[in-house]
Design an enzyme around this catalytic site. Structure first.
Site, mmCIF file in Angstrom:
data_model
loop_
_atom_site.group_PDB
_atom_site.id
_atom_site.type_symbol
_atom_site.label_atom_id
_atom_site.label_comp_id
_atom_site.label_asym_id
_atom_site.label_seq_id
_atom_site.Cartn_x
_atom_site.Cartn_y
_atom_site.Cartn_z
ATOM 1 N N ARG A 1 14.063 -2.399 9.030
ATOM 2 C CA ARG A 1 13.367 -1.639 10.073
ATOM 3 C C ARG A 1 13.288 -2.465 11.352
ATOM 4 O O ARG A 1 13.141 -3.680 11.279
ATOM 5 C CB ARG A 1 11.939 -1.325 9.597
ATOM 6 C CG ARG A 1 11.800 -0.006 8.878
ATOM 7 C CD ARG A 1 10.468 0.141 8.201
ATOM 8 N NE ARG A 1 9.306 -0.179 9.035
ATOM 9 C CZ ARG A 1 8.045 -0.079 8.630
ATOM 10 N NH1 ARG A 1 7.789 0.337 7.408
ATOM 11 N NH2 ARG A 1 7.053 -0.384 9.419
ATOM 12 N N LYS B 1 0.822 -1.223 0.000
ATOM 13 C CA LYS B 1 0.000 0.000 0.000
ATOM 14 C C LYS B 1 0.849 1.264 0.000
ATOM 15 O O LYS B 1 0.461 2.257 -0.593
ATOM 16 C CB LYS B 1 -1.049 -0.015 1.102
ATOM 17 C CG LYS B 1 -0.544 0.031 2.511
ATOM 18 C CD LYS B 1 -1.740 0.005 3.434
ATOM 19 C CE LYS B 1 -1.357 0.090 4.895
ATOM 20 N NZ LYS B 1 -0.078 -0.444 5.316
ATOM 21 N N ARG C 1 12.269 -7.156 3.548
ATOM 22 C CA ARG C 1 12.236 -5.730 3.202
ATOM 23 C C ARG C 1 13.450 -5.001 3.775
ATOM 24 O O ARG C 1 13.826 -5.216 4.911
ATOM 25 C CB ARG C 1 10.950 -5.124 3.761
ATOM 26 C CG ARG C 1 10.787 -3.653 3.463
ATOM 27 C CD ARG C 1 9.361 -3.242 3.518
ATOM 28 N NE ARG C 1 8.882 -3.053 4.871
ATOM 29 C CZ ARG C 1 7.654 -2.588 5.152
ATOM 30 N NH1 ARG C 1 6.827 -2.289 4.177
ATOM 31 N NH2 ARG C 1 7.270 -2.439 6.395
ATOM 32 N N ARG D 1 -6.446 3.134 11.466
ATOM 33 C CA ARG D 1 -6.038 1.767 11.752
ATOM 34 C C ARG D 1 -6.989 1.075 12.727
ATOM 35 O O ARG D 1 -6.800 -0.099 13.034
ATOM 36 C CB ARG D 1 -4.659 1.810 12.382
ATOM 37 C CG ARG D 1 -3.554 1.676 11.310
ATOM 38 C CD ARG D 1 -2.549 0.862 11.721
ATOM 39 N NE ARG D 1 -1.314 0.402 11.432
ATOM 40 C CZ ARG D 1 -0.362 0.834 10.684
ATOM 41 N NH1 ARG D 1 -0.484 1.903 9.965
ATOM 42 N NH2 ARG D 1 0.761 0.201 10.597
ATOM 43 N N ARG E 1 2.155 -7.377 14.476
ATOM 44 C CA ARG E 1 1.486 -6.307 13.720
ATOM 45 C C ARG E 1 0.305 -6.870 12.921
ATOM 46 O O ARG E 1 -0.732 -6.231 12.779
ATOM 47 C CB ARG E 1 2.492 -5.603 12.795
ATOM 48 C CG ARG E 1 3.481 -4.720 13.576
ATOM 49 C CD ARG E 1 4.730 -4.394 12.780
ATOM 50 N NE ARG E 1 4.487 -3.624 11.580
ATOM 51 C CZ ARG E 1 5.320 -3.596 10.538
ATOM 52 N NH1 ARG E 1 6.427 -4.305 10.535
ATOM 53 N NH2 ARG E 1 5.032 -2.859 9.500
#
Ligand code: AMP
Length: 210
Positions: free
Chosen positions: A153, A13, A120, A86, A164
């Site tokens: 990250r 996204k 990532r 969220r 998450r």
């Protein structure tokens, strides 16, 4: 035009929000990016947010809602909102701030999400995103765009990603039904190449405008 992006971690996204923002010439507002920028600069907001982001938890609603209300009040033309709302409290707060034209929901499975997120790598200088398998930089560990260092990250390791995702299913996923009922939802299959996902989004936005 005012657009909200929804989708689990790794659904793309953020990537798609940036592409739509460029095409429509609108600002891309990512709550995650704003928090990370504040954490990097160790502002008061950053110090507070860090306690939550490192654990994969949501930053408290009052803090996040205020930050977004301040930011959106400056955007008269529209925006692409990425990472907000969220949960239902944030969705209600957003409703009070402004009217949303479209909500784009990009769906992928949990396994795909974990696979994508654990590989990532993000540029510590410009925020450009790479992947150890799907989007390798020309030189390992170095950003193609700005030559900055590519890092994982803190919240992108598998354990935190699972946490998450749990929060996503419990709190964020119900928003899909909320926006479907509001008749502003566009649903997109995120398990396709980046350009195909983008094409699907553009096609749907154009169809909606007719
Ligand atoms: P993201 O880059 O969107 O995955 O966001 C990274 C982290 O920032 C999240 O795991 C949360 O800790 C925090 N965050 C981002 N957006 C929000 C939000 N709308 N409400 C609360 N916390 C958020």
């Amino acid at each position: 035009m005012k657009i909200v992006m929804l989708g689990p971690q790794g659904s793309g996204k953020g990537t798609q929000a940036a592409k739509i923002a460029e095409k429509l010439n609108l600002p891309h507002i990512s709550t995650g990016d704003i928090f990370r920028e504040n954490i990097k600069n160790q502002t008061e907001l950053g110090k507070l947010a860090q306690e939550y982001t490192n654990l994969g938890k949501l930053v408290p609603d009052e803090v996040t809602n205020k930050m977004i209300a301040d930011r959106l009040s400056k955007e008269k033309k529209g925006f692409i909102l990425d990472g907000y709302p969220r949960n239902s409290k944030q969705a209600k707060a957003l409703e009070e701030m402004t009217h949303i034209d479209y909500v784009i929901n990009i769906e992928i499975s949990d396994n795909e999400s974990v696979r994508r997120i654990s590989g990532r790598r993000t540029c510590e200088s410009c925020g450009e995103v790479f992947h150890t398998i799907f989007k390798k930089p020309k030189n390992e560990g170095v950003c193609d765009k700005c030559k900055g260092k590519l890092l994982q990250r803190d919240d992108d390791n598998e354990e935190v990603v699972r946490k998450r995702l749990e929060i996503y299913h419990e709190m964020t996923k119900p928003l899909v039904d909320f926006y479907r009922n509001e008749d502003v939802l566009i649903e997109i299959n995120g398990e396709q190449p980046i350009m195909k996902v983008f094409k699907d989004i553009v096609m749907n936005l154009e169809r909606e405008k007719e």
